[in-house]
Write a protein that holds these residues in place. Structure first.
Motif, mmCIF file in Angstrom:
data_model
loop_
_atom_site.group_PDB
_atom_site.id
_atom_site.type_symbol
_atom_site.label_atom_id
_atom_site.label_comp_id
_atom_site.label_asym_id
_atom_site.label_seq_id
_atom_site.Cartn_x
_atom_site.Cartn_y
_atom_site.Cartn_z
ATOM 1 N N LEU A 21 0.818 -1.214 0.000
ATOM 2 C CA LEU A 21 0.000 0.000 0.000
ATOM 3 C C LEU A 21 0.851 1.264 0.000
ATOM 4 O O LEU A 21 0.603 2.191 -0.762
ATOM 5 N N GLU A 22 1.858 1.299 0.825
ATOM 6 C CA GLU A 22 2.640 2.526 0.996
ATOM 7 C C GLU A 22 3.266 3.015 -0.308
ATOM 8 O O GLU A 22 3.316 4.213 -0.568
ATOM 9 N N GLN A 23 3.694 2.115 -1.160
ATOM 10 C CA GLN A 23 4.314 2.540 -2.425
ATOM 11 C C GLN A 23 3.308 3.140 -3.401
ATOM 12 O O GLN A 23 3.687 3.806 -4.350
ATOM 13 N N HIS A 24 2.019 2.927 -3.168
ATOM 14 C CA HIS A 24 0.983 3.453 -4.045
ATOM 15 C C HIS A 24 0.400 4.788 -3.565
ATOM 16 O O HIS A 24 -0.388 5.408 -4.265
ATOM 17 N N ILE A 25 0.785 5.216 -2.380
ATOM 18 C CA ILE A 25 0.273 6.474 -1.839
ATOM 19 C C ILE A 25 0.914 7.627 -2.595
ATOM 20 O O ILE A 25 2.125 7.787 -2.615
ATOM 21 N N LYS A 26 0.081 8.437 -3.234
ATOM 22 C CA LYS A 26 0.553 9.594 -4.006
ATOM 23 C C LYS A 26 0.451 10.884 -3.193
ATOM 24 O O LYS A 26 1.229 11.801 -3.383
ATOM 25 N N ARG A 27 -0.542 10.959 -2.334
ATOM 26 C CA ARG A 27 -0.776 12.187 -1.568
ATOM 27 C C ARG A 27 -1.465 11.816 -0.267
ATOM 28 O O ARG A 27 -2.330 10.953 -0.251
ATOM 29 N N GLU A 28 -1.102 12.483 0.800
ATOM 30 C CA GLU A 28 -1.738 12.261 2.097
ATOM 31 C C GLU A 28 -2.172 13.588 2.696
ATOM 32 O O GLU A 28 -1.469 14.582 2.564
#
Length: 92
Positions: A21-28
């Protein structure tokens, strides 16, 4: 504190099998109680107002009209019909 909570959530998801999941996070975007307080003037950052205990549901919530000032009404968090109304309206 935010990083610790983020790590705990991602760690739990990894334990459940969501390993990438973490590698797919583009913006938080992180909302804290301080964010809610500053953006919306909510008491101590409480987005839902009063606790959702049995004695604070439905007709048992505090009244919306002040008991001695006839033209004073309360609106927003902690008022009846309560915090669920925006969600109901959004889904309509």
């Amino acid at each position: 504190e935010v990083e610790r909570a983020r790590g705990a959530v991602l760690g739990r998801l990894r334990a459940l099998g969501v390993t990438d999941l973490e590698q797919h996070i583009k913006r938080e975007t992180v909302y804290t109680p301080e964010t809610w307080r500053d953006l919306f003037n909510l008491d101590r950052g409480s987005c839902f107002g009063l606790s959702h205990t049995f004695t604070q549901l439905g007709f048992m919530r505090s009244p919306n009209k002040h008991p001695s000032i006839s033209s004073l009404f309360f609106v927003g968090c902690s008022t009846h019909p309560g915090s669920g109304l925006p969600n109901v309206l959004l889904s309509a």
